[in-house]
Design an enzyme around this catalytic site. Structure first.
Site, PDB file in Angstrom:
ATOM      1  N   LYS A   1       0.916  -1.147  -0.022  1.00 17.92           N
ATOM      2  CA  LYS A   1      -0.055  -0.074   0.054  1.00 17.92           C
ATOM      3  C   LYS A   1       0.926   1.210  -0.020  1.00 17.92           C
ATOM      4  O   LYS A   1       1.849   1.194   0.842  1.00 17.92           O
ATOM      5  CB  LYS A   1      -1.114  -0.054   1.113  1.00 17.92           C
TER       6      LYS A   1
ATOM      7  N   ASP B   1      -3.394   4.532  -1.743  1.00 19.79           N
ATOM      8  CA  ASP B   1      -4.475   4.808  -0.644  1.00 19.79           C
ATOM      9  C   ASP B   1      -4.407   6.324  -0.861  1.00 19.79           C
ATOM     10  O   ASP B   1      -3.922   6.898   0.089  1.00 19.79           O
ATOM     11  CB  ASP B   1      -3.918   4.010   0.545  1.00 19.79           C
TER      12      ASP B   1
ATOM     13  N   LYS C   1      -7.466   8.199  -1.070  1.00 18.17           N
ATOM     14  CA  LYS C   1      -8.621   8.590  -0.598  1.00 18.17           C
ATOM     15  C   LYS C   1      -9.293   9.904  -0.861  1.00 18.17           C
ATOM     16  O   LYS C   1      -9.372  11.050  -0.508  1.00 18.17           O
ATOM     17  CB  LYS C   1      -8.478   8.918   0.981  1.00 18.17           C
TER      18      LYS C   1
ATOM     19  N   HIS D   1     -11.642  12.947  -2.572  1.00 21.97           N
ATOM     20  CA  HIS D   1     -12.868  13.451  -2.229  1.00 21.97           C
ATOM     21  C   HIS D   1     -12.962  15.054  -2.730  1.00 21.97           C
ATOM     22  O   HIS D   1     -12.250  15.816  -1.938  1.00 21.97           O
ATOM     23  CB  HIS D   1     -12.904  13.449  -0.691  1.00 21.97           C
ATOM     24  N   ASP D   2     -13.819  15.112  -3.833  1.00 24.32           N
ATOM     25  CA  ASP D   2     -13.871  16.455  -4.263  1.00 24.32           C
ATOM     26  C   ASP D   2     -15.125  16.515  -5.243  1.00 24.32           C
ATOM     27  O   ASP D   2     -16.042  15.731  -5.032  1.00 24.32           O
ATOM     28  CB  ASP D   2     -12.453  16.869  -5.198  1.00 24.32           C
TER      29      ASP D   2
ATOM     30  N   THR E   1     -13.407  16.834 -10.664  1.00 24.80           N
ATOM     31  CA  THR E   1     -12.219  16.781 -10.679  1.00 24.80           C
ATOM     32  C   THR E   1     -11.618  15.575 -10.005  1.00 24.80           C
ATOM     33  O   THR E   1     -10.594  15.277 -10.486  1.00 24.80           O
ATOM     34  CB  THR E   1     -11.898  17.817  -9.124  1.00 24.80           C
TER      35      THR E   1
ATOM     36  N   THR F   1     -11.745   5.088  10.541  1.00 29.14           N
ATOM     37  CA  THR F   1     -11.814   4.208  12.054  1.00 29.14           C
ATOM     38  C   THR F   1     -11.414   5.166  12.909  1.00 29.14           C
ATOM     39  O   THR F   1     -11.656   4.664  14.253  1.00 29.14           O
ATOM     40  CB  THR F   1     -10.987   2.906  11.859  1.00 29.14           C
TER      41      THR F   1
ATOM     42  N   GLN G   1      -4.063   2.302  16.815  1.00 30.02           N
ATOM     43  CA  GLN G   1      -5.135   1.750  16.246  1.00 30.02           C
ATOM     44  C   GLN G   1      -6.065   1.323  17.517  1.00 30.02           C
ATOM     45  O   GLN G   1      -5.566   1.081  18.726  1.00 30.02           O
ATOM     46  CB  GLN G   1      -4.840   0.365  15.678  1.00 30.02           C
TER      47      GLN G   1
ATOM     48  N   ARG H   1       2.913  -1.222  10.722  1.00 30.48           N
ATOM     49  CA  ARG H   1       4.010  -1.401  11.569  1.00 30.48           C
ATOM     50  C   ARG H   1       4.338  -3.011  12.152  1.00 30.48           C
ATOM     51  O   ARG H   1       5.435  -3.048  12.373  1.00 30.48           O
ATOM     52  CB  ARG H   1       3.732  -0.509  12.942  1.00 30.48           C
TER      53      ARG H   1
HETATM   54  O1  C5P Z   1       0.847   0.405  11.091  1.00 31.90           O
HETATM   55  P1  C5P Z   1      -0.514   0.047  11.071  1.00 31.90           P
HETATM   56  O2  C5P Z   1      -0.801  -1.400  10.739  1.00 31.90           O
HETATM   57  O3  C5P Z   1      -1.406   0.523  11.964  1.00 31.90           O
HETATM   58  O4  C5P Z   1      -0.917   0.689   9.236  1.00 31.90           O
HETATM   59  C1  C5P Z   1      -2.382   0.747   8.987  1.00 31.90           C
HETATM   60  C2  C5P Z   1      -2.453   1.337   7.770  1.00 31.90           C
HETATM   61  O5  C5P Z   1      -3.752   1.332   7.242  1.00 31.90           O
HETATM   62  C3  C5P Z   1      -1.914   2.881   7.678  1.00 31.90           C
HETATM   63  O6  C5P Z   1      -1.277   3.086   6.418  1.00 31.90           O
HETATM   64  C4  C5P Z   1      -3.293   3.553   8.069  1.00 31.90           C
HETATM   65  O7  C5P Z   1      -3.121   5.024   7.388  1.00 31.90           O
HETATM   66  C5  C5P Z   1      -4.144   2.755   7.040  1.00 31.90           C
HETATM   67  N1  C5P Z   1      -5.530   3.081   7.337  1.00 31.90           N
HETATM   68  C6  C5P Z   1      -6.042   2.666   8.615  1.00 31.90           C
HETATM   69  N2  C5P Z   1      -7.360   3.010   8.895  1.00 31.90           N
HETATM   70  C7  C5P Z   1      -8.206   3.149   7.871  1.00 31.90           C
HETATM   71  C8  C5P Z   1      -7.546   3.569   6.704  1.00 31.90           C
HETATM   72  C9  C5P Z   1      -6.386   3.280   6.577  1.00 31.90           C
HETATM   73  O8  C5P Z   1      -5.261   2.171   9.588  1.00 31.90           O
HETATM   74  N3  C5P Z   1      -9.495   3.322   8.500  1.00 31.90           N
END
Ligand code: C5P
Length: 240
Positions: free
Chosen positions: A39, A66, A68, A70-71, A75, A126, A197, A218
């Site tokens: 990603k 990724d 995202k 929105h416009d 556009t 989230t 998270q 991570r």
């Molecule tokens: O490091 P980690 O496993 O938390 O990474 C999750 C990835 O998913 C990050 O790139 C984060 O920006 C993305 N993401 C997320 N939640 C969302 C949409 C995208 O954690 N709702």
């Protein structure tokens, strides 16, 4: 879903949240010929530009871009027609941009031969709670209902799936159909560091709930043995 769209098999996507090209390519070099699905998010894209997508694609990786979007519909359509030829397999937008924007996005993303990358929608981030959704967005329905409503609107606009919490994957499939993709971040190894998270689950549990693609950053990128961590995640998620 159109037969001009290539549906990915279930897999682990590594979130390459690195500040630049060198760190990213050094990380990918550690996989020695294996080609994880990756990603590319805003940080890397804004730092390096479209060339990083082409370069990683040319190395043989599948890519979820990724950004995202929105416009206004025009556009977003024009931006999608730029993104469609970079080599990404999947791109995304915010369902909050509404159906006209989502339909325009598909138009822009579709190549003259009818093929296009997969297009998925973010429902409610989230990081958004019931409280902030009510206070900031003036949306007063239960957040689970909002997620399912946005998922349905995305499906009806012709999108291929949504980004959602793994804990929502089963209800999204129930509401929108089994072939509607659920792409789920917020996945951690059992006992692993949760970080920022909020609603996390393990790769094994994400498989049981029915996620199609899990996104892990991570837990893989910060592991001293990222290749081993990626293999463990795949074994757990794919059940092999
Ligand atoms: O490091 P980690 O496993 O938390 O990474 C999750 C990835 O998913 C990050 O790139 C984060 O920006 C993305 N993401 C997320 N939640 C969302 C949409 C995208 O954690 N709702």
């Amino acid at each position: 879903m159109s037969d001009t769209i290539r549906i990915p098999s279930r897999d682990v996507i590594i979130a390459c949240d690195f500040p630049g090209r060198d760190e990213t390519l050094t990380f990918l070099d550690r996989f020695h010929g294996e080609k994880p699905f990756v990603k590319i998010g805003m940080e890397l894209f804004y730092a390096c530009g479209p060339e990083i997508v082409r370069e990683i694609h040319d190395r043989g990786h599948r890519i979820f871009l990724d950004l995202k979007l929105h416009d206004i519909p025009n556009t977003v359509s024009r931006a999608m027609s730029v993104l469609r030829d970079l080599g990404a397999d999947m791109v995304n937008l915010h369902a909050a941009g509404t159906s006209p924007m989502m339909k325009a996005a598909i138009e822009g993303l579709t190549r003259p031969d009818g093929t296009r990358p997969l297009l998925i929608a973010v429902t409610q981030l989230t990081s958004t709670s019931q409280e902030t959704m009510e206070e900031d967005l003036m949306i007063h329905a239960p957040i689970q209902d909002v997620v399912l409503h946005y998922a349905l609107r995305a499906r009806d606009a012709g999108l291929d799936g949504v980004v959602c919490s793994p804990l929502e994957a089963a209800s999204v499939h129930e509401t929108c159909g089994r072939s509607f993709l659920t792409v789920t971040p917020g996945v951690r190894f059992a006992g692993g560091d949760v970080g920022d998270q909020k609603r996390v689950t393990t790769p094994e549990r994400a498989r049981e709930i029915g996620s199609d693609l899990i996104v892990m950053g991570r837990p893989i990128t910060a592991d001293p043995d990222p290749v081993g961590a990626w293999k463990r995640a795949r074994e757990a998620f794919l059940g092999t």
